[in-house]
Design a protein around this motif. Structure first.
Motif, short mmCIF file in Angstrom:
data_model
loop_
_atom_site.label_atom_id
_atom_site.label_comp_id
_atom_site.label_asym_id
_atom_site.label_seq_id
_atom_site.Cartn_x
_atom_site.Cartn_y
_atom_site.Cartn_z
N ILE A 183 0.85 -1.19 0.00
CA ILE A 183 0.00 0.00 0.00
C ILE A 183 0.89 1.24 0.00
O ILE A 183 1.90 1.29 0.69
N MET A 184 0.51 2.21 -0.83
CA MET A 184 1.20 3.50 -0.78
C MET A 184 0.29 4.46 0.00
O MET A 184 -0.85 4.71 -0.42
N SER A 185 0.80 4.95 1.12
CA SER A 185 -0.02 5.82 1.96
C SER A 185 0.54 7.23 1.92
O SER A 185 1.75 7.44 1.87
N ASP A 186 -0.38 8.18 1.99
CA ASP A 186 -0.02 9.60 2.00
C ASP A 186 -0.33 10.12 3.41
O ASP A 186 -1.51 10.19 3.80
N PHE A 187 0.69 10.48 4.15
CA PHE A 187 0.49 10.88 5.54
C PHE A 187 0.26 12.39 5.70
O PHE A 187 0.34 12.90 6.81
N ARG A 188 -0.05 13.05 4.60
CA ARG A 188 -0.60 14.40 4.76
C ARG A 188 -2.12 14.28 4.92
O ARG A 188 -2.71 14.93 5.75
N ILE A 189 -2.67 13.37 4.15
CA ILE A 189 -4.14 13.21 4.21
C ILE A 189 -4.53 11.91 4.93
O ILE A 189 -5.70 11.60 5.06
N ASN A 190 -3.53 11.15 5.39
CA ASN A 190 -3.78 9.87 6.06
C ASN A 190 -4.70 8.97 5.25
O ASN A 190 -5.75 8.54 5.72
N GLN A 191 -4.29 8.71 4.03
CA GLN A 191 -5.07 7.81 3.18
C GLN A 191 -4.16 6.89 2.37
O GLN A 191 -3.05 7.28 2.01
N VAL A 192 -4.68 5.70 2.09
CA VAL A 192 -3.99 4.83 1.13
C VAL A 192 -4.33 5.38 -0.24
O VAL A 192 -5.51 5.49 -0.59
N VAL A 193 -3.31 5.78 -1.01
CA VAL A 193 -3.61 6.40 -2.29
C VAL A 193 -3.43 5.42 -3.46
O VAL A 193 -3.89 5.69 -4.57
N LYS A 194 -2.78 4.30 -3.19
CA LYS A 194 -2.58 3.33 -4.26
C LYS A 194 -2.24 1.96 -3.66
O LYS A 194 -1.62 1.91 -2.59
N THR A 195 -2.63 0.90 -4.32
CA THR A 195 -2.09 -0.41 -3.95
C THR A 195 -1.37 -0.95 -5.16
O THR A 195 -1.79 -0.70 -6.31
N VAL A 196 -0.29 -1.68 -4.94
CA VAL A 196 0.49 -2.18 -6.07
C VAL A 196 1.03 -3.56 -5.70
O VAL A 196 1.41 -3.79 -4.55
N LYS A 197 1.01 -4.46 -6.69
CA LYS A 197 1.43 -5.83 -6.39
C LYS A 197 2.89 -6.04 -6.74
O LYS A 197 3.41 -5.41 -7.66
N LEU A 198 3.51 -6.96 -6.02
CA LEU A 198 4.85 -7.42 -6.44
C LEU A 198 4.61 -8.37 -7.60
O LEU A 198 3.61 -9.10 -7.60
N PRO A 199 5.50 -8.42 -8.60
CA PRO A 199 5.31 -9.44 -9.62
C PRO A 199 5.42 -10.83 -8.99
O PRO A 199 6.08 -10.98 -7.95
N PRO A 200 4.75 -11.86 -9.56
CA PRO A 200 4.81 -13.18 -8.95
C PRO A 200 6.26 -13.70 -8.92
O PRO A 200 7.08 -13.31 -9.76
N GLY A 201 6.55 -14.53 -7.95
CA GLY A 201 7.88 -15.15 -7.90
C GLY A 201 8.88 -14.41 -7.02
O GLY A 201 10.07 -14.74 -7.03
#
Ligand code: GLA
Length: 397
Positions: A183-201
């Motif tokens: 999760i990418m969180s922005d601690f100015r607004i205290n929100q998760v702004v994006k989720t991103v997956k690791l490639p498999p493996g």
């Protein structure tokens, strides 16, 4: 989850009314950026703290059985004002104290705790405890606070009850963690702004340096003050700067004459980390895992030379990562000054990599590091437990 019901039943001779579960976390990129209102890439892990609770028989005394170290504790609700130095029960007392500060009172509870989060390693075992206990109380007493406020309850325990000026990252990641994603969180607004997956493996391996630094809390507070004074001086030159989050590397270089050398170096780490979070997410979105791994090495180097929150042992673990096959990147994770390093490793090589890392580290330091394979887990949960009631038999005889 059923195990904790069973242990509660064994210890208190009745079923719990609620159970809760809160994970530890890994900070992947974005070191010390949270209290600078910046961005952090993190994840919850599968290692978690489990809590079972029920209203206590005595309305003023909480009793706790802790299966992490087989200890027991109790405390009175009218004696919360002072934490007892060094005791884990402070985290629970602190949660109730924080709720009281918000005008929310609770009755005493009987509690059973267990956890698979390694203690004091840098995987946020204390945040997992605060969040797990908080969520159990939420369910038990129907407390209506939003998720971010629960994270702030946990942070308040650290900041106001125990006097460590930590940011919101640990509790926030434990609550908002997303299964199988960073999760990418922005601690100015205290929100998760994006989720991103690791490639498999690929997996994260944690190596615990087994180093506990007595000054961790005070060093942490000093770093925070440095960052805040750097931001204040830069603000005097440009009123739009609210925190180091708003400073670009070019601006920092142009205005470094306004700062002491220490403030400049520490600010350089924070500004660089903010940039690395954005780059890291972009690399993952492009599927460029090698470039992502390099950022982990760069982050560690910046901790070492700029922020001065690394140690020889942490440096050594990261150096080893560069020479053992299968690793794409490694860095210290969390506060620093000891604790853990994270290693991004090809899943097929993970076992062997962990063994080699441990052997080389032991040869150098004489200590066996704890090696932990971390799967990315979901955020904290809580639920009520139905009491077992005899169902009326409606079958025809
Ligand atoms: C600790 C703190 C967090 C964060 C990290 C460093 O884990 O609790 O708030 O500041 O250090 O990124």
């Amino acid at each position: 989850m059923t195990e904790i019901i069973h242990t509660f039943q064994q210890f208190f001779q009745r079923r719990p009314a609620v159970i809760a579960q809160a994970p530890g976390r890994l900070e992947i990129l974005g070191n010390h950026t949270d209290y600078n209102q910046g961005l952090v890439l993190s994840c919850a892990v599968e290692q978690h703290t489990s809590v079972a609770a029920a209203p206590a028989a005595d309305r003023n005394t909480c009793r706790i059985k802790d299966y992490r170290d087989d200890s027991e504790a109790s405390f009175a609700l009218d004696q919360l004002d002072h934490p007892n130095p060094g005791e884990w029960v402070n985290y629970l007392k602190g949660v109730i104290w924080e709720l009281n500060q918000r005008g929310i009172s609770v009755d005493a509870v009987d509690v059973v705790l267990n956890s698979t989060v390694p203690l004091s390693a840098g995987m946020s075992s204390s945040a997992a405890l605060e969040v797990g206990f908080g969520f159990a109380l939420k369910e038990l007493f129907d407390i209506d606070l939003d998720k971010t406020e629960w994270a702030k309850v946990g942070q308040g325990v650290e900041n106001r009850y125990l006097g460590v000026s930590t940011g919101l990252l640990d509790q926030f990641s434990s609550i908002y963690g997303a299964r199988d994603a960073l999760i990418m969180s922005d601690f100015r607004i205290n929100q998760v702004v994006k989720t991103v997956k690791l490639p498999p493996g690929y997996v994260f391996i944690v190596a615990n340096s087994m180093e506990k630094h007595d000054l961790v809390d005070s060093e942490y507070n000093v770093r925070r003050r440095d960052c805040e004074s750097a931001a204040a001086k830069l603000r005097a030159a440009d009123g739009s700067i609210r925190a180091l989050r708003d400073v670009s590397m070019a601006r920092l270089e142009a205005d470094k004459g306004l700062l002491t050398r220490r403030e400049y170096l520490h600010a350089r780490h924070i500004v660089g980390e903010g940039e690395r979070v954005l780059k890291g997410v972009a690399y993952l979105e492009q599927g460029d895992i090698e470039a992502f791994g390099q950022l982990l090495f760069e982050s560690h180097e910046s901790s070492r030379v700029n922020f001065e929150n690394s140690t020889r042992r942490l440096d050594y673990l990261v150096e080893l990562a560069k020479s053992i096959p299968g690793c794409l990147g490694a860095r210290l994770s969390g506060g620093g000054f000891g604790g853990i390093t994270i290693h991004l490793v090809e899943a097929g090589q993970a076992e062997l990599y962990g063994r080699r890392l441990a052997a080389a580290f032991k040869l150098q330091t004489g200590d066996e590091p704890q090696i932990i394979k971390c799967a990315i887990g979901g955020g904290a949960t809580a639920k009520k437990i139905k009491s077992i009631m005899q169902k009326p038999d409606t079958r025809r005889k």
